[in-house]
Design a protein around this motif. Structure first.
Motif, PDB file in Angstrom:
ATOM      1  N   VAL A 150       0.922  -0.913   0.200  1.00 38.11           N
ATOM      2  CA  VAL A 150       0.385   0.036  -0.484  1.00 38.11           C
ATOM      3  C   VAL A 150       0.861   0.882   0.165  1.00 38.11           C
ATOM      4  O   VAL A 150       0.636   1.891  -0.827  1.00 38.11           O
ATOM      5  N   ARG A 151       1.867   1.197   0.414  1.00 39.92           N
ATOM      6  CA  ARG A 151       2.898   2.777   0.743  1.00 39.92           C
ATOM      7  C   ARG A 151       3.219   2.798  -0.607  1.00 39.92           C
ATOM      8  O   ARG A 151       3.642   3.428  -1.093  1.00 39.92           O
ATOM      9  N   PHE A 152       3.989   1.642  -1.171  1.00 37.37           N
ATOM     10  CA  PHE A 152       4.261   1.736  -2.948  1.00 37.37           C
ATOM     11  C   PHE A 152       3.308   2.598  -3.828  1.00 37.37           C
ATOM     12  O   PHE A 152       3.505   2.536  -4.287  1.00 37.37           O
ATOM     13  N   GLN A 153       1.997   1.763  -3.495  1.00 37.21           N
ATOM     14  CA  GLN A 153       1.289   1.784  -4.461  1.00 37.21           C
ATOM     15  C   GLN A 153       1.083   3.854  -4.088  1.00 37.21           C
ATOM     16  O   GLN A 153       0.506   4.358  -4.955  1.00 37.21           O
ATOM     17  N   LEU A 154       0.916   4.117  -3.022  1.00 36.59           N
ATOM     18  CA  LEU A 154       0.857   5.638  -2.475  1.00 36.59           C
ATOM     19  C   LEU A 154       1.922   6.144  -3.701  1.00 36.59           C
ATOM     20  O   LEU A 154       1.676   7.491  -3.755  1.00 36.59           O
ATOM     21  N   ALA A 155       2.901   6.348  -2.758  1.00 41.34           N
ATOM     22  CA  ALA A 155       4.159   6.798  -3.566  1.00 41.34           C
ATOM     23  C   ALA A 155       4.341   6.729  -5.090  1.00 41.34           C
ATOM     24  O   ALA A 155       4.299   7.688  -5.540  1.00 41.34           O
ATOM     25  N   MET A 156       3.389   5.493  -5.716  1.00 43.01           N
ATOM     26  CA  MET A 156       3.479   5.669  -6.917  1.00 43.01           C
ATOM     27  C   MET A 156       2.404   6.891  -7.386  1.00 43.01           C
ATOM     28  O   MET A 156       2.266   7.617  -8.048  1.00 43.01           O
ATOM     29  N   LEU A 157       1.159   6.236  -7.011  1.00 41.41           N
ATOM     30  CA  LEU A 157      -0.274   7.623  -6.823  1.00 41.41           C
ATOM     31  C   LEU A 157       0.496   9.143  -6.915  1.00 41.41           C
ATOM     32  O   LEU A 157       0.952  10.443  -7.647  1.00 41.41           O
ATOM     33  N   TYR A 158       1.419   9.307  -5.594  1.00 44.90           N
ATOM     34  CA  TYR A 158       1.982  10.508  -5.379  1.00 44.90           C
ATOM     35  C   TYR A 158       3.639  11.206  -6.888  1.00 44.90           C
ATOM     36  O   TYR A 158       3.401  12.168  -6.940  1.00 44.90           O
ATOM     37  N   LEU A 159       3.779  10.162  -7.464  1.00 47.79           N
ATOM     38  CA  LEU A 159       4.421  11.004  -8.027  1.00 47.79           C
ATOM     39  C   LEU A 159       3.808  10.839  -9.628  1.00 47.79           C
ATOM     40  O   LEU A 159       4.149  11.615 -10.489  1.00 47.79           O
ATOM     41  N   ASN A 160       2.513  10.223  -9.752  1.00 46.53           N
ATOM     42  CA  ASN A 160       1.541  10.766 -10.526  1.00 46.53           C
ATOM     43  C   ASN A 160       1.205  11.513 -10.764  1.00 46.53           C
ATOM     44  O   ASN A 160       0.918  12.291 -12.192  1.00 46.53           O
ATOM     45  N   GLN A 161       1.112  11.930  -9.574  1.00 46.15           N
ATOM     46  CA  GLN A 161       0.196  13.926  -9.693  1.00 46.15           C
ATOM     47  C   GLN A 161       1.387  14.414  -8.806  1.00 46.15           C
ATOM     48  O   GLN A 161       1.162  15.932  -9.191  1.00 46.15           O
ATOM     49  N   GLY A 162       2.406  14.573  -8.999  1.00 44.44           N
ATOM     50  CA  GLY A 162       3.859  15.086  -9.596  1.00 44.44           C
ATOM     51  C   GLY A 162       4.054  14.882  -8.273  1.00 44.44           C
ATOM     52  O   GLY A 162       5.001  16.421  -8.168  1.00 44.44           O
ATOM     53  N   LYS A 163       4.015  14.827  -6.820  1.00 41.20           N
ATOM     54  CA  LYS A 163       4.753  15.430  -5.980  1.00 41.20           C
ATOM     55  C   LYS A 163       5.611  14.197  -4.839  1.00 41.20           C
ATOM     56  O   LYS A 163       5.365  13.362  -4.461  1.00 41.20           O
ATOM     57  N   GLU A 165       8.451  15.074  -3.837  1.00 41.25           N
ATOM     58  CA  GLU A 165       8.500  15.260  -2.522  1.00 41.25           C
ATOM     59  C   GLU A 165       7.842  13.981  -1.549  1.00 41.25           C
ATOM     60  O   GLU A 165       8.377  13.234  -0.567  1.00 41.25           O
ATOM     61  N   GLU A 166       6.586  14.406  -1.374  1.00 43.40           N
ATOM     62  CA  GLU A 166       5.912  13.051  -1.075  1.00 43.40           C
ATOM     63  C   GLU A 166       6.261  11.597  -0.869  1.00 43.40           C
ATOM     64  O   GLU A 166       6.183  10.670  -0.601  1.00 43.40           O
ATOM     65  N   ALA A 167       6.122  10.944  -2.268  1.00 44.17           N
ATOM     66  CA  ALA A 167       6.603  10.052  -3.008  1.00 44.17           C
ATOM     67  C   ALA A 167       8.140   9.912  -2.310  1.00 44.17           C
ATOM     68  O   ALA A 167       8.041   8.369  -1.804  1.00 44.17           O
ATOM     69  N   LYS A 168       8.808  10.469  -2.163  1.00 38.38           N
ATOM     70  CA  LYS A 168      10.710  10.897  -1.850  1.00 38.38           C
ATOM     71  C   LYS A 168       9.990   9.662  -0.199  1.00 38.38           C
ATOM     72  O   LYS A 168      10.426   9.238   0.402  1.00 38.38           O
ATOM     73  N   LYS A 169       9.188  10.691  -0.081  1.00 43.26           N
ATOM     74  CA  LYS A 169       8.779   9.810   1.920  1.00 43.26           C
ATOM     75  C   LYS A 169       8.019   8.777   2.038  1.00 43.26           C
ATOM     76  O   LYS A 169       8.826   7.942   3.246  1.00 43.26           O
ATOM     77  N   GLU A 170       6.666   8.390   1.342  1.00 43.43           N
ATOM     78  CA  GLU A 170       6.324   6.926   1.628  1.00 43.43           C
ATOM     79  C   GLU A 170       7.585   5.950   1.092  1.00 43.43           C
ATOM     80  O   GLU A 170       7.271   4.709   1.899  1.00 43.43           O
ATOM     81  N   LEU A 171       8.403   6.226  -0.223  1.00 41.85           N
ATOM     82  CA  LEU A 171       9.335   5.389  -0.166  1.00 41.85           C
ATOM     83  C   LEU A 171      10.736   4.950   0.645  1.00 41.85           C
ATOM     84  O   LEU A 171      10.868   3.711   1.061  1.00 41.85           O
ATOM     85  N   LEU A 172      11.100   6.417   2.073  1.00 44.14           N
ATOM     86  CA  LEU A 172      12.022   5.682   2.416  1.00 44.14           C
ATOM     87  C   LEU A 172      11.328   5.155   3.872  1.00 44.14           C
ATOM     88  O   LEU A 172      11.960   4.612   4.541  1.00 44.14           O
ATOM     89  N   THR A 173       9.740   5.713   4.322  1.00 45.12           N
ATOM     90  CA  THR A 173       9.443   4.640   5.074  1.00 45.12           C
ATOM     91  C   THR A 173       9.393   3.452   4.862  1.00 45.12           C
ATOM     92  O   THR A 173       9.256   2.486   5.658  1.00 45.12           O
ATOM     93  N   LEU A 174       9.406   2.735   3.435  1.00 39.43           N
ATOM     94  CA  LEU A 174       8.894   1.617   3.328  1.00 39.43           C
ATOM     95  C   LEU A 174      10.143   1.394   3.436  1.00 39.43           C
ATOM     96  O   LEU A 174      10.029  -0.581   4.005  1.00 39.43           O
ATOM     97  N   LYS A 175      11.393   2.160   2.961  1.00 45.12           N
ATOM     98  CA  LYS A 175      12.865   0.368   3.134  1.00 45.12           C
ATOM     99  C   LYS A 175      13.048   0.864   4.666  1.00 45.12           C
ATOM    100  O   LYS A 175      13.329   0.228   4.758  1.00 45.12           O
TER     101      LYS A 175
END
Length: 195
Positions: A150-163, A165-175
């Motif tokens: 779910v975190r990965f999918q949220l990060a992908m959603l953020y990337l699709n929306q051009g966000k 920084e939010e995507a990076k935050k989710e990806l770092l949390t995931l890692k």
């Protein structure tokens, strides 16, 4: 001196009430059995329509097949009994998205998700909503199932929306939370590209 009464006397004196109670219990058991039988038959009917919808949906992917599958899913939903009736609404939404009616389809899926809350399918179907609030609500629960996905999918959603920084935050949390997850490896690759 009063006569001593035994159980036979008590039963004889109350025989009408006892017979009525036994008949009431028998009738209640029979009615409950009929109710369960009817619900089972309805659930089987919904499962039949749902499986036919899946069969038609994946047969060719042509518009006429999608419309036919949509009708089967609507029939399953209309039955209203069983898990397939609940999942049918989600499949309707997926077909509508595939037919180009994205807003209508996503709204239908979002509405249907409330009916399967807590199901193992819920995290897999969240991404179809493309709604940040739905993702965040799911992630706010205690120990959500498939949180890494779910975190990965949220990060992908953020990337699709051009966000980014939010995507990076989710990806770092995931890692950080799930270092051995396959999504963690994908997160690492994406973070390398985003730097």
């Amino acid at each position: 001196m009063a006569e001593e009464r035994d159980w036979a006397d008590v039963i004889y004196e109350n025989r009408k009430a006892i017979v009525a109670a036994v008949i009431g219990i028998v009738v209640a058991v029979v009615l409950f059995g009929l109710f369960k039988h009817m619900r089972t038959k309805k659930a089987e009917e919904a499962a039949y329509y749902f499986s036919k919808g899946l069969e038609v949906m994946f047969s060719s992917g042509k518009e006429k097949d999608l419309k036919s599958a949509l009708e089967y899913f609507r029939k399953a939903e209309k039955v209203g009994v069983g898990k397939e009736a609940k999942l049918a609404k989600i499949m309707e939404g997926r077909i509508l998205i595939e037919m180009g009616k994205e807003e209508e389809g996503r709204a239908l899926i979002k509405k249907a998700l409330s009916g399967i809350k807590g199901s193992y399918l819920e995290p897999v179907l969240l991404s179809d909503t493309m709604d940040e609030a739905v993702f965040k609500e799911y992630l706010s629960r205690d120990n959500p199932f498939l949180e890494d996905y779910v975190r990965f999918q949220l990060a992908m959603l953020y990337l699709n929306q051009g966000k980014k920084e939010e995507a990076k935050k989710e990806l770092l949390t995931l890692k950080g939370k799930f270092p051995s997850s396959p999504f963690s490896r994908d997160a690492e690759r994406i973070l390398e590209v985003l730097r």
